[in-house]
Design an enzyme around this catalytic site. Structure first.
Site, PDB file in Angstrom:
ATOM      1  CB  CYS A  14     -17.697  64.296  37.304  1.00  0.00           C
ATOM      2  SG  CYS A  14     -18.488  64.198  38.774  1.00  0.00           S
ATOM      3  CG  ASP A 416      18.037  61.758  13.143  1.00  0.00           C
ATOM      4  OD1 ASP A 416      19.363  61.570  13.422  1.00  0.00           O
ATOM      5  OD2 ASP A 416      17.600  60.757  12.237  1.00  0.00           O
TER       6      ASP A 416
END
Length: 722
Positions: A14, A416
């Protein structure tokens, strides 16, 4: 020369450990940069080898109680003893067992369940030595893995949550709260066990991608005709691998013999099998169905598409989301602030209010327990890695928590046209017959005149002819007119084929034919005319057609919360307008050169900030780079797209776009739920403590429950693959 080394760090579970390592390792002379991936327990160190060696880094990590191993050698160190694998579980269970035994013994000896809970701090009550011994054993077992880290924290004068918990337990023992002390020790050990388990679960979720490929492969030996079976890492490039029906394909390669349907879902997320024949590419991890395949390998085991995906998912952990960065910054101030609050509550109420020192000290200890940030620090990284892994399983490769979060905040999507919204190749859309000619006859003459041409329009006409069962016979005496068309003899009669301009120059264009041609051109089609020496025989309209379900996908993207969808294209106004209208897109930019696309994206970013650009190849890379983040379509097997895009859709399936947006927003909600719940619980218990309504065991039980709920909520994202 600057050097970079990756280490596997045992004990890195952690952000508390990250803080410790930054302090101990980051302070060494010669360290340039440190990066951490908690989920994979990896530490990347960039350093000057003239001032520092890898051995010194390993020793610095060892001084924190953790162990560093070179990343390349991590497999050798993963063989763990029973105690290394299960010691934390054993000590937590031992602590819980002795806590229960002490509680029951106290209850039986004292005859009051309430007093056993409350400890009965009346003046005439003395804890039986046997009960104290059982509680003390519970405390020692629960603090077994915590105490060494707490001592190191004290030595460094940098209090962390381990120090807070040990301080709270010792304080409870000093004031005679044996039950509370043992309960805090046990539940904190349980909380750390849950945290360790959740991180391991996330690690295994990524490691599960490795199980998609078989460990061995059978291939034809080049020296003799025998069949060898070896580990996939030992199969030479160019070997012919034999894949039987029902087997997983072990390596990337090209089919040289056999035909079969292949399930590519593990790589692309596509639900339907893809038919493969000689010359087609197949990918490691995909599943062969009904037929046997001989595959010539063209990538080594560590360089397959799947292997690169796994590496990128692992590397994605270092690109932390803003939520992760916020939690880390908050935690840096949170723990010291809570320590000062605990000290203030223990000292000032007796001095300023009518509160006893024992009550004030107890409330201060409760605040120390509440200060434990387990649920908070685990709330984001487990959500992120679960989400990234679920996306990879679904054929969407996200390069980090940063881009996952950006996709969730998306406001504008630029696409596109060619190859992204459309198929990327010209196809015959309409055949218009004139002057008594049939559709088949017109197509036969067009195909005869186009045989041998490599022009995209010619190839579209020839494909249509083949689909119609027409075997094109080349025209005789063919003559080409560059930029216009050509003419030739068919069965002794002259025919021509060409553009609208050529038809006009032939003098055969009537007002009706002109209007018809303009109607087709306004719809975005390119018109090809076919005629003879006396009249126009007919028109063939050709256009790049939309991909399947594009209007539905565009609607889903809007429903997912994207405000604007913009199409970018180099085509003319008519073609752009027609394609945008058919796709259901309101905005488009046409007649754009590559540099114009970059400028268009730049304007969108300035207007709306969160903009994604979707392209289908390296030619779209400049515009993708100008966007907030870039998404590559059909990246499977395309090295450049995999490397340059921030998000890669492994197949050409546009429906992955709305899935990505919904998945990212679901992840953001998950993280917000975790953070709000973890912090909200802290606030509730701080208020309860100030009013003397919270106890030590209640606080740690609530924190443990919060950790469990946060972890469970985060791991739900692993199931989100639809």
């Amino acid at each position: 020369m600057i050097r970079k080394i990756d280490f596997r760090v045992d004990g890195l579970d952690c952000s508390e450990e990250v803080t410790i390592l930054r302090s101990e390792v980051g302070g060494k002379p010669g360290i340039i940069d440190l990066e951490f991936d908690v989920i994979n327990a990896r530490m990347s160190v960039e350093f000057d080898p003239d001032l520092l060696s890898a051995e010194v880094i390993v020793q610095a990590v060892a001084s924190t109680g953790m162990k560093a191993t070179l990343w390349e050698l991590r497999r050798d160190s993963e063989v763990e003893s029973f105690w290394q694998q299960h010691g934390r579980l054993v000590m937590t269970c031992t602590s819980g067992a002795f806590l229960l035994a002490a509680f029951v013994t106290h209850w039986m000896m004292h005859g009051s369940l309430f007093d056993a809970f409350n400890g009965d701090n009346s003046a005439d009550h003395t804890f039986p030595p046997s009960v104290m011994g059982l509680y003390f054993t519970s405390v020692v077992s629960g603090a077994w893995y915590v105490l060494p880290k707490a001592l190191q924290s004290a030595r460094r004068l940098r209090p962390d949550m381990n120090f807070l918990m040990v301080a709270a337990v010792i304080g409870a023992l000093i004031i005679g709260e044996w039950f509370e002390a043992a309960t805090v020790a046990f539940l904190f050990a349980l909380s750390l066990l849950l945290e360790h388990w959740s991180v391991e679960r996330a690690r295994k979720a990524i490691g599960g991608l490795l199980d998609l490929t078989p460990p061995t492969a059978r291939y034809l030996c080049p020296d003799h005709e025998g069949i060898l079976e070896k580990l996939v890492e030992e199969v030479p490039l160019g070997a012919i691998v034999l894949v039987r029906p029902g087997e997983k394909i072990p390596l990337d390669g090209e089919v040289v013999k056999g035909e079969s349907s292949v399930n590519q879902a593990p790589i692309t997320g596509e639900s339907m099998p893809v038919f493969k024949r000689p010359g087609d590419q197949v990918y490691a991890g995909s599943i062969n169905y009904e037929g046997g395949l001989d595959v010539r390998t063209n990538r080594a085991a560590n360089d397959t598409t799947l292997a690169r995906i796994i590496r990128m998912v692992e590397n994605a952990q270092s690109r932390r989301s803003r939520s992760q960065q916020w939690v880390d910054r908050f935690s840096a101030y949170y723990t010291p602030a809570m320590m000062f609050l605990a000290i203030a509550i223990a000292i000032f109420p007796p001095l300023l209010l009518n509160v006893s020192w024992s009550d004030a000290l107890y409330r201060g200890l409760v605040i120390l327990v509440i200060a434990c940030p387990c649920a908070l620090v685990i709330s984001t990284p487990v959500s992120i890695v679960s989400s990234l892994t679920a996306a990879a399983r679904n054929g969407v490769l996200i390069k980090g928590g940063l881009y996952l979060e950006l996709a969730g905040r998306l406001k504008v999507l630029a696409l596109d046209k060619t190859g992204t919204l459309t198929q990327g190749k010209a196809e015959v859309q309409r055949i218009v017959t004139l002057n008594g000619h049939s559709e088949r006859g017109l197509l036969e003459r067009a195909a005869a005149l186009e045989v041998g041409s490599e022009h995209p329009l010619a190839r579209a006409i020839l494909r249509k002819a083949r689909e119609s069962g027409i075997d094109a016979i080349p025209a005789e005496q063919f003559k080409a007119f560059p930029g216009k068309g050509g003419e030739g003899s068919i069965n002794g009669k002259l025919f021509w084929i060409g553009s609208h301009r050529m038809m006009h120059e032939k003098g055969q264009e009537t007002p009706e034919i002109h209007a018809l041609a303009e109607e087709l051109e306004d719809a975005g089609h390119t018109v090809v005319a076919i005629g003879n020496d006396s009249h126009v025989c007919g028109l063939v309209s050709i256009a790049d057609s939309l991909r399947e379900n594009v209007p539905q996908v565009v609607a889903e993207i809007r429903n997912a919360g994207v405000k604007r969808i913009v199409m970018l294209t180099g085509d003319n106004e008519g073609t752009a307008r027609a394609i945008a209208s058919e796709a259901g897109i309101d905005e488009y930019r046409c007649e754009l050169l590559p540099e114009d696309k970059v400028e268009a994206i730049g304007r969108l970013v300035r207007e709306d900030k969160f903009v994604a650009m979707v392209g289908d190849g390296i030619n779209d890379a400049p515009a993708m780079a100008a966007a907030t983040f870039g998404i590559a379509m059909g990246a499977m097997g395309t090295d450049a797209a995999l490397e340059t895009a921030d998000v890669a859709l492994m197949s050409d399936d546009l429906s992955k776009l709305p899935w990505l947006i919904r998945h990212s927003r679901r992840t953001l909600r998950n993280i917000q739920q975790n953070i709000i719940f973890a912090l909200g619980l802290k606030v509730v218990f701080i208020v309860l403590t100030l009013f003397g309504m919270a106890s030590l065991w209640m606080a740690i039980a609530a924190d443990t429950g919060a950790t469990l709920l946060v972890v469970s909520n985060s791991l739900r994202l692993l199931r989100n693959a639809k």
